[in-house]
Scaffold this motif. Sequence first.
Motif, PDB file in Angstrom:
ATOM      1  N   ARG A   1       6.592  84.722 136.736  1.00 29.51           N
ATOM      2  CA  ARG A   1       7.018  83.722 137.729  1.00 29.51           C
ATOM      3  C   ARG A   1       8.494  83.906 138.077  1.00 29.51           C
ATOM      4  O   ARG A   1       8.904  83.705 139.222  1.00 29.51           O
ATOM      5  N   SER A   2       9.295  84.302 137.108  1.00 27.10           N
ATOM      6  CA  SER A   2      10.712  84.521 137.419  1.00 27.10           C
ATOM      7  C   SER A   2      10.885  85.703 138.376  1.00 27.10           C
ATOM      8  O   SER A   2      11.832  85.730 139.161  1.00 27.10           O
ATOM      9  N   GLN A   3       9.970  86.673 138.341  1.00 32.07           N
ATOM     10  CA  GLN A   3      10.043  87.808 139.259  1.00 32.07           C
ATOM     11  C   GLN A   3       9.639  87.419 140.676  1.00 32.07           C
ATOM     12  O   GLN A   3       9.845  88.185 141.618  1.00 32.07           O
ATOM     13  N   GLY A   4       9.080  86.233 140.828  1.00 34.17           N
ATOM     14  CA  GLY A   4       8.666  85.761 142.145  1.00 34.17           C
ATOM     15  C   GLY A   4       9.716  84.948 142.879  1.00 34.17           C
ATOM     16  O   GLY A   4       9.433  84.384 143.939  1.00 34.17           O
ATOM     17  N   GLY A   5      10.924  84.862 142.318  1.00 33.37           N
ATOM     18  CA  GLY A   5      12.019  84.198 143.014  1.00 33.37           C
ATOM     19  C   GLY A   5      12.123  82.706 142.810  1.00 33.37           C
ATOM     20  O   GLY A   5      12.943  82.033 143.440  1.00 33.37           O
ATOM     21  N   THR A   6      11.316  82.133 141.908  1.00 32.11           N
ATOM     22  CA  THR A   6      11.337  80.689 141.670  1.00 32.11           C
ATOM     23  C   THR A   6      12.692  80.254 141.109  1.00 32.11           C
ATOM     24  O   THR A   6      13.182  80.846 140.145  1.00 32.11           O
ATOM     25  N   GLY A   7      13.271  79.199 141.694  1.00 34.21           N
ATOM     26  CA  GLY A   7      14.602  78.761 141.285  1.00 34.21           C
ATOM     27  C   GLY A   7      14.672  78.299 139.844  1.00 34.21           C
ATOM     28  O   GLY A   7      15.631  78.581 139.128  1.00 34.21           O
ATOM     29  N   LEU A   8      13.644  77.570 139.412  1.00 36.05           N
ATOM     30  CA  LEU A   8      13.613  77.039 138.046  1.00 36.05           C
ATOM     31  C   LEU A   8      12.207  77.191 137.486  1.00 36.05           C
ATOM     32  O   LEU A   8      11.233  76.774 138.116  1.00 36.05           O
ATOM     33  N   ILE A   9      12.105  77.794 136.313  1.00 33.89           N
ATOM     34  CA  ILE A   9      10.838  77.921 135.592  1.00 33.89           C
ATOM     35  C   ILE A   9      10.826  76.852 134.502  1.00 33.89           C
ATOM     36  O   ILE A   9      11.716  76.812 133.653  1.00 33.89           O
ATOM     37  N   MET A  10       9.820  75.974 134.512  1.00 34.65           N
ATOM     38  CA  MET A  10       9.713  74.950 133.474  1.00 34.65           C
ATOM     39  C   MET A  10       8.613  75.332 132.493  1.00 34.65           C
ATOM     40  O   MET A  10       7.447  75.462 132.869  1.00 34.65           O
ATOM     41  N   VAL A  11       8.994  75.517 131.238  1.00 32.63           N
ATOM     42  CA  VAL A  11       8.019  75.803 130.191  1.00 32.63           C
ATOM     43  C   VAL A  11       7.213  74.546 129.888  1.00 32.63           C
ATOM     44  O   VAL A  11       7.720  73.428 129.937  1.00 32.63           O
ATOM     45  N   GLU A  12       5.966  74.759 129.584  1.00 33.83           N
ATOM     46  CA  GLU A  12       4.977  73.703 129.366  1.00 33.83           C
ATOM     47  C   GLU A  12       5.388  72.647 128.348  1.00 33.83           C
ATOM     48  O   GLU A  12       6.316  72.849 127.551  1.00 33.83           O
ATOM     49  N   ALA A  13       4.666  71.522 128.349  1.00 37.41           N
ATOM     50  CA  ALA A  13       4.890  70.456 127.373  1.00 37.41           C
ATOM     51  C   ALA A  13       4.885  71.036 125.964  1.00 37.41           C
ATOM     52  O   ALA A  13       3.919  71.665 125.537  1.00 37.41           O
ATOM     53  N   THR A  14       5.977  70.814 125.247  1.00 37.37           N
ATOM     54  CA  THR A  14       6.209  71.450 123.949  1.00 37.37           C
ATOM     55  C   THR A  14       6.434  70.372 122.903  1.00 37.37           C
ATOM     56  O   THR A  14       7.362  69.571 123.010  1.00 37.37           O
ATOM     57  N   GLY A  15       5.567  70.346 121.902  1.00 38.47           N
ATOM     58  CA  GLY A  15       5.569  69.261 120.927  1.00 38.47           C
ATOM     59  C   GLY A  15       6.805  69.231 120.055  1.00 38.47           C
ATOM     60  O   GLY A  15       7.246  70.267 119.538  1.00 38.47           O
ATOM     61  N   VAL A  16       7.334  68.031 119.861  1.00 45.72           N
ATOM     62  CA  VAL A  16       8.518  67.861 119.024  1.00 45.72           C
ATOM     63  C   VAL A  16       8.150  67.703 117.551  1.00 45.72           C
ATOM     64  O   VAL A  16       9.027  67.694 116.686  1.00 45.72           O
ATOM     65  N   GLU A  17       6.872  67.570 117.280  1.00 42.79           N
ATOM     66  CA  GLU A  17       6.340  67.588 115.915  1.00 42.79           C
ATOM     67  C   GLU A  17       4.869  68.007 116.027  1.00 42.79           C
ATOM     68  O   GLU A  17       4.293  67.983 117.127  1.00 42.79           O
ATOM     69  N   PRO A  18       4.226  68.397 114.921  1.00 46.58           N
ATOM     70  CA  PRO A  18       2.834  68.845 115.020  1.00 46.58           C
ATOM     71  C   PRO A  18       1.908  67.818 115.670  1.00 46.58           C
ATOM     72  O   PRO A  18       1.042  68.181 116.479  1.00 46.58           O
ATOM     73  N   ARG A  19       2.094  66.529 115.369  1.00 42.24           N
ATOM     74  CA  ARG A  19       1.251  65.494 115.976  1.00 42.24           C
ATOM     75  C   ARG A  19       1.597  65.249 117.435  1.00 42.24           C
ATOM     76  O   ARG A  19       0.909  64.478 118.120  1.00 42.24           O
ATOM     77  N   GLY A  20       2.653  65.867 117.905  1.00 46.14           N
ATOM     78  CA  GLY A  20       3.076  65.687 119.284  1.00 46.14           C
ATOM     79  C   GLY A  20       2.324  66.550 120.278  1.00 46.14           C
ATOM     80  O   GLY A  20       2.497  66.404 121.486  1.00 46.14           O
TER      81      GLY A  20
END
Length: 350
Positions: free
Chosen positions: A43-62
């Motif tokens: 996606r970064s090679q496609g010129g997108t200004g900002l790439i947002m990484v997916e929802a990322t858990g702050v703990e295992p239960r998250g």
Amino acid sequence: MLYTPIKFRNVELKNRWVMSPMCMYSCENGMANDFHYVHYGSRSQGGTGLIMVEATGVEPRGRITNHCMGIWNDEQAEKLQKIVEFVHQNSDSKIGIQIAHAGRKGSTWNNLQISVEEGWETVAPSPIPYHPTERIPHVLTVEEIKEQVQNFKEAARRAVKAGFDVIEIHGAHGYLVHQFLSPLSNIRTDEYGGSFENRIRFLLEIVDAVNEELNENVALFVRISGTEYAENGWDIESSVELAKILKNHSVDLVDVSSGGNIHGVKIPLFDGYQVPLSSQVRNEAEIKTGAVGLIKKVEHAEEILQKGDADLIFIAREILRNPYIAVQGSFEMKEECFFPHQYLRAKISS
């Protein structure tokens, strides 16, 4: 305007295209792998200004599922750092990460709750499951709420160390923060429930804690559900009031989505269906916003910006179909956009 730079703190995006955070359900033990390296790098090679990484858990239960991404330990952050470094070294895209906790909507697979043995005991502000057939979640004590705030803070610290340019707190779609915001999922009687001020307390504590880990080179976004489409629930007026407060807590942009907290509600779907929510938050709270929701065409994205309905265009499904929508849009509009030097023989000017 799509190809006009915009700045948040010292973070300058070269254009207004954003890859919206989308779960890939492809991790083991919360760890990013080669798939994620290729997925985000392409996606970064496609010129997108900002790439947002997916929802990322702050703990295992998250996490939502056993295969969701995590950033509750340093090893996970080191895997993510490799992705960040590729994006920075091989494009002019910035890259952000959405830190999240699923709350009562965790421990699932294929949208069905799995057993405690396969998954985990979910947590929530109140003993109300998302679906009536699901287990009653564990009600967080005040001390446990403080621990969750610390989990978000430590996740932000790891993300900053990994080199991310933007941190987004996930406060939408019926996940833990949203569960606290809504009077339909939060029936607490202590300082975290009841009044509007009490229900937003958890999010504000997270915002303040995360900001302690940031500097002028890392921007802070918050994703909210502008409405949950339910009578007496969280609505657009509440979102506007929250956005005014978030602005005073050094939040740089509110990413306005909707829904996700109340099972079975009817959501009217059409191209750009959430744009009016972004517009109202932006213009009444006087804060920068991102618009998301079935935005598929370059002309539509440009129109949203021109009308003052948003400052950034978050693209989800369309960027999965076409990772190069930003650079292709620049051809259509005769605008400048990043193009990989390795691919220059394929660049067209008209």
